[in-house]
Design a protein around this motif. Structure first.
Motif, PDB file in Angstrom:
ATOM      1  N   VAL A   1       5.629   4.267   2.318  1.00  0.00           N
ATOM      2  CA  VAL A   1       6.237   5.494   2.860  1.00  0.00           C
ATOM      3  C   VAL A   1       6.522   5.324   4.355  1.00  0.00           C
ATOM      4  O   VAL A   1       7.601   5.683   4.848  1.00  0.00           O
ATOM      5  CB  VAL A   1       5.305   6.710   2.613  1.00  0.00           C
ATOM      6  CG1 VAL A   1       5.837   7.951   3.334  1.00  0.00           C
ATOM      7  CG2 VAL A   1       5.164   6.967   1.117  1.00  0.00           C
ATOM      8  N   ALA A   2       5.565   4.732   5.065  1.00  0.00           N
ATOM      9  CA  ALA A   2       5.718   4.570   6.517  1.00  0.00           C
ATOM     10  C   ALA A   2       6.906   3.662   6.829  1.00  0.00           C
ATOM     11  O   ALA A   2       7.728   3.970   7.708  1.00  0.00           O
ATOM     12  CB  ALA A   2       4.432   4.005   7.116  1.00  0.00           C
TER      13      ALA A   2
ATOM     14  N   GLU B   1      -4.718   6.343  14.252  1.00  0.00           N
ATOM     15  CA  GLU B   1      -5.066   5.742  12.963  1.00  0.00           C
ATOM     16  C   GLU B   1      -4.025   6.159  11.954  1.00  0.00           C
ATOM     17  O   GLU B   1      -3.495   7.277  12.001  1.00  0.00           O
ATOM     18  CB  GLU B   1      -6.451   6.216  12.527  1.00  0.00           C
ATOM     19  CG  GLU B   1      -7.525   5.350  13.145  1.00  0.00           C
ATOM     20  CD  GLU B   1      -8.902   5.675  12.616  1.00  0.00           C
ATOM     21  OE1 GLU B   1      -9.022   5.960  11.404  1.00  0.00           O
ATOM     22  OE2 GLU B   1      -9.833   5.658  13.436  1.00  0.00           O
ATOM     23  N   ASP B   2      -3.715   5.244  11.010  1.00  0.00           N
ATOM     24  CA  ASP B   2      -2.700   5.543  10.001  1.00  0.00           C
ATOM     25  C   ASP B   2      -3.186   6.678   9.090  1.00  0.00           C
ATOM     26  O   ASP B   2      -4.387   6.840   8.886  1.00  0.00           O
ATOM     27  CB  ASP B   2      -2.415   4.280   9.174  1.00  0.00           C
ATOM     28  CG  ASP B   2      -1.086   4.360   8.451  1.00  0.00           C
ATOM     29  OD1 ASP B   2      -0.274   5.244   8.806  1.00  0.00           O
ATOM     30  OD2 ASP B   2      -0.857   3.541   7.549  1.00  0.00           O
TER      31      ASP B   2
ATOM     32  N   ASP C   1       0.855  -1.196   0.000  1.00  0.00           N
ATOM     33  CA  ASP C   1       0.000   0.000   0.000  1.00  0.00           C
ATOM     34  C   ASP C   1       0.889   1.243   0.000  1.00  0.00           C
ATOM     35  O   ASP C   1       1.854   1.303   0.770  1.00  0.00           O
ATOM     36  CB  ASP C   1      -0.887   0.045   1.251  1.00  0.00           C
ATOM     37  CG  ASP C   1      -2.083  -0.876   1.122  1.00  0.00           C
ATOM     38  OD1 ASP C   1      -2.221  -1.497   0.054  1.00  0.00           O
ATOM     39  OD2 ASP C   1      -2.856  -0.975   2.101  1.00  0.00           O
ATOM     40  N   PRO C   2       0.562   2.234  -0.812  1.00  0.00           N
ATOM     41  CA  PRO C   2       1.452   3.406  -0.918  1.00  0.00           C
ATOM     42  C   PRO C   2       1.749   4.069   0.440  1.00  0.00           C
ATOM     43  O   PRO C   2       2.904   4.393   0.730  1.00  0.00           O
ATOM     44  CB  PRO C   2       0.672   4.353  -1.836  1.00  0.00           C
ATOM     45  CG  PRO C   2      -0.199   3.451  -2.644  1.00  0.00           C
ATOM     46  CD  PRO C   2      -0.546   2.284  -1.767  1.00  0.00           C
TER      47      PRO C   2
ATOM     48  N   GLY D   1       5.976  -4.539  12.645  1.00  0.00           N
ATOM     49  CA  GLY D   1       4.883  -4.414  11.702  1.00  0.00           C
ATOM     50  C   GLY D   1       3.972  -5.622  11.847  1.00  0.00           C
ATOM     51  O   GLY D   1       4.404  -6.689  12.288  1.00  0.00           O
ATOM     52  N   VAL D   2       2.701  -5.448  11.510  1.00  0.00           N
ATOM     53  CA  VAL D   2       1.756  -6.574  11.501  1.00  0.00           C
ATOM     54  C   VAL D   2       1.072  -6.537  10.142  1.00  0.00           C
ATOM     55  O   VAL D   2       0.265  -5.637   9.873  1.00  0.00           O
ATOM     56  CB  VAL D   2       0.704  -6.448  12.622  1.00  0.00           C
ATOM     57  CG1 VAL D   2      -0.244  -7.647  12.588  1.00  0.00           C
ATOM     58  CG2 VAL D   2       1.371  -6.327  13.989  1.00  0.00           C
ATOM     59  N   SER D   3       1.426  -7.488   9.276  1.00  0.00           N
ATOM     60  CA  SER D   3       0.887  -7.483   7.920  1.00  0.00           C
ATOM     61  C   SER D   3      -0.308  -8.413   7.804  1.00  0.00           C
ATOM     62  O   SER D   3      -0.239  -9.583   8.195  1.00  0.00           O
ATOM     63  CB  SER D   3       1.960  -7.939   6.929  1.00  0.00           C
ATOM     64  OG  SER D   3       1.349  -8.148   5.656  1.00  0.00           O
ATOM     65  N   ALA D   4      -1.394  -7.898   7.233  1.00  0.00           N
ATOM     66  CA  ALA D   4      -2.579  -8.724   7.003  1.00  0.00           C
ATOM     67  C   ALA D   4      -2.531  -9.390   5.633  1.00  0.00           C
ATOM     68  O   ALA D   4      -3.435 -10.134   5.267  1.00  0.00           O
ATOM     69  CB  ALA D   4      -3.836  -7.850   7.127  1.00  0.00           C
ATOM     70  N   ASP D   5      -1.468  -9.140   4.863  1.00  0.00           N
ATOM     71  CA  ASP D   5      -1.386  -9.600   3.472  1.00  0.00           C
ATOM     72  C   ASP D   5      -0.591 -10.909   3.398  1.00  0.00           C
ATOM     73  O   ASP D   5       0.607 -10.925   3.700  1.00  0.00           O
ATOM     74  CB  ASP D   5      -0.695  -8.501   2.654  1.00  0.00           C
ATOM     75  CG  ASP D   5      -0.611  -8.865   1.174  1.00  0.00           C
ATOM     76  OD1 ASP D   5      -1.041  -9.985   0.803  1.00  0.00           O
ATOM     77  OD2 ASP D   5      -0.108  -8.020   0.403  1.00  0.00           O
ATOM     78  N   THR D   6      -1.241 -11.989   2.982  1.00  0.00           N
ATOM     79  CA  THR D   6      -0.538 -13.283   2.917  1.00  0.00           C
ATOM     80  C   THR D   6       0.644 -13.210   1.940  1.00  0.00           C
ATOM     81  O   THR D   6       1.645 -13.908   2.118  1.00  0.00           O
ATOM     82  CB  THR D   6      -1.487 -14.415   2.465  1.00  0.00           C
ATOM     83  OG1 THR D   6      -2.223 -13.950   1.341  1.00  0.00           O
ATOM     84  CG2 THR D   6      -2.439 -14.814   3.575  1.00  0.00           C
TER      85      THR D   6
END
Ligand SMILES: O=C(O)CCC(=O)C(=O)O
Ligand SMILES: [Fe+2]
Length: 348
Positions: free
Chosen positions: A50-51, A123-124, A45-46, A71-76
Motif C-alpha cells: 500500500v505504501a 514508525e511505519d 508485506d501488505p 526504499g530500503v528492502s531487507a528482503d533478498t
C-alpha cells in the motif's frame, strides 16, 4: 540493530546495492534535495504494498531536483522484483542489513533535508505513507532552503595581467578533455570521461616558474585567510590546473565532493579562482545550502571544504577560465595514497 535517528541527526552515509543502472548508489550523492527513506522488511508485506503504491501515485513529488524517494528492502527476494522509476524513485537492496542497522531497522520512515539531516521520522503504520507524502508536498523549495554556504570569497588573488598570462598559457599549451575520479568495484580510483556529468578542458601548469608564481600568490593571499576563516594551516597544494568551460559544449560539472575517492582523500580545501568575466553561466553552487550562485570576479577565489557537495552550472556564453588547485596539510600528506598530482610545498 542500531538506534533510530532523531530529528537534527546527520543521516549516515553508505554505499549499497541499488536499483540504479550502475547497480549501486553512494548515498551522499543524494544530498542537495529532500530525501524520503523508507525502510521495510519486504516489498510484499501488505502495509508496504500500500505504501509503495501511494508513493507511485504521487511520483511527481520525486523529480530528483526537489525530492527523491529511496526504499530500503531487507528482503533478498526483492532483488528481482524492484525496479528504479526514474527520476526520483529508487530502492536499496539491503541484503547484508548495513543500511537497516545504521538507521534503526525496518518499518521506519525518514525525511531528510538537503544536508541529509533528519527532518522527520516515523514508525511505519496504516496511513503513514500518506502523511509523509503530504509533508513532502508542503516542503519549501530547495531554492529557498538554508544558505549561505560556508564558502570564503576572496577578491584580488590574481592581478588582471596574471589572469591574462594564465589564459595565454592555456591557449598556447592546449587542453584535453577533463576526466573524473570514481571508485571501481574494488574501491580503487579510476579516471573516466563522462560528458553527461563533466564538460571541461584542462591544462596542467608544467612551467615551473609559472607554477611558482601561482603558489606565491596562494601563500600570500589565500593561506592566511584560510587560517582565519577555517583555523586550518595549509602547507601543501596539488593539481596546478587551468580549466576552460566553453559555451559551445555547455561546459559544466555535476554535483560532487572532492575527497570521496582514495586518491583524493587528502584534499582539504578547493580553491577556485576565476580568470575572466566575459562569460555567462558557469557559477558554483552548493546544493546542500540552497541554490545561491557564486561567481568570483576575475582574479577572485572561492575557497571551500572538499567535503561539500558542489557543482558548476553550464556556461551559456563565452568560455569560463579558472585555476583550480587544492590545498592540504602535513597530516593529509601522511594519509595520502597514490595521487596523480604530486604535492607541492606552499609554506614553511
Ligand atoms: O570550476 C570550478 O570552480 C570547480 C571545479 C571543481 O569542482 C573541481 O574541479 O573539482
Ligand atoms: Fe570539485
Amino acid at each position: 540493530m542500531g538506534e533510530a535517528l532523531l530529528i537534527g541527526d546527520p543521516a549516515p552515509w553508505f554505499r549499497q546495492r541499488c536499483t540504479t543502472p550502475h547497480g549501486d548508489y553512494t548515498f551522499d550523492m543524494s544530498a542537495g534535495r529532500y530525501v524520503v527513506l523508507y525502510l521495510y522488511a519486504s516489498s510484499r508485506d501488505p502495509l508496504t504494498v500500500v505504501a509503495l503504491d501511494a508513493v507511485r501515485a504521487r511520483r511527481a513529488l520525486f523529480d530528483d531536483r526537489q525530492a527523491s524517494f529511496f526504499g530500503v528492502s531487507a528482503d533478498t527476494d526483492d532483488a528481482g522484483v524492484l525496479a528504479a522509476e526514474l527520476p526520483g524513485i529508487r530502492h536499496f537492496l539491503d541484503a547484508d542489513g548495513a543500511v537497516g542497522s545504521a538507521y534503526g531497522g525496518s518499518g521506519r520512515w525518514y525525511l531528510l533535508d538537503p544536508m541529509l539531516r533528519v527532518r522527520g521520522a516515523a514508525e511505519d503504520g496504516p496511513g503513514i505513507a500518506e502523511r509523509v507524502l503530504d509533508t513532502v508536498a508542503g516542503l519549501p523549495r530547495v531554492e529557498e532552503a538554508q544558505g549561505p554556504a560556508p564558502v570564503l570569497l576572496l577578491d584580488e588573488v590574481f592581478e588582471p595581467e596574471f589572469c591574462a598570462r594564465l589564459i595565454a598559457y592555456l591557449r598556447a599549451s592546449g587542453t584535453s578533455a577533463s576526466g573524473m575520479f570514481t571508485a571501481d568495484s574494488q574501491g580503487r580510483t579510476q579516471a573516466v570521461l563522462d560528458t553527461g556529468f563533466k564538460r571541461r578542458r584542462d591544462c596542467t601548469i608544467t612551467d615551473a616558474a609559472l607554477a611558482g608564481q601561482v603558489q606565491a600568490r596562494l601563500v600570500r593571499r589565500v593561506v592566511p585567510q584560510i587560517r582565519r576563516a577555517f583555523a586550518f594551516e595549509a602547507t601543501r597544494m596539488d593539481r596546478l590546473l587551468l580549466a576552460a568551460y566553453a559555451a559551445e559544449e555547455r561546459g559544466a560539472f555535476g554535483a560532487h565532493r572532492d575527497n570521496t575517492v582514495p586518491a583524493a582523500a587528502h584534499r582539504r580545501f578547493a580553491v577556485s579562482i576565476n580568470l575572466n568575466e566575459d562569460f555567462e553561466g558557469g557559477e558554483l553552487i552548493f546544493p546542500e545550502f540552497g541554490r545561491t550562485r557564486y561567481r568570483p570576479a576575475a582574479g577572485g577565489a572561492a575557497v571551500f571544504s572538499c567535503s561539500l557537495l558542489h557543482a558548476v552550472l553550464p556556461v551559456t556564453r563565452g568560455v569560463r577560465f579558472a585555476c583550480l588547485p587544492f590545498v592540504f596539510d602535513e597530516a593529509a600528506v601522511r594519509q595520502k595514497s597514490a595521487s596523480v598530482h604530486p604535492p607541492v610545498t606552499i609554506a614553511g
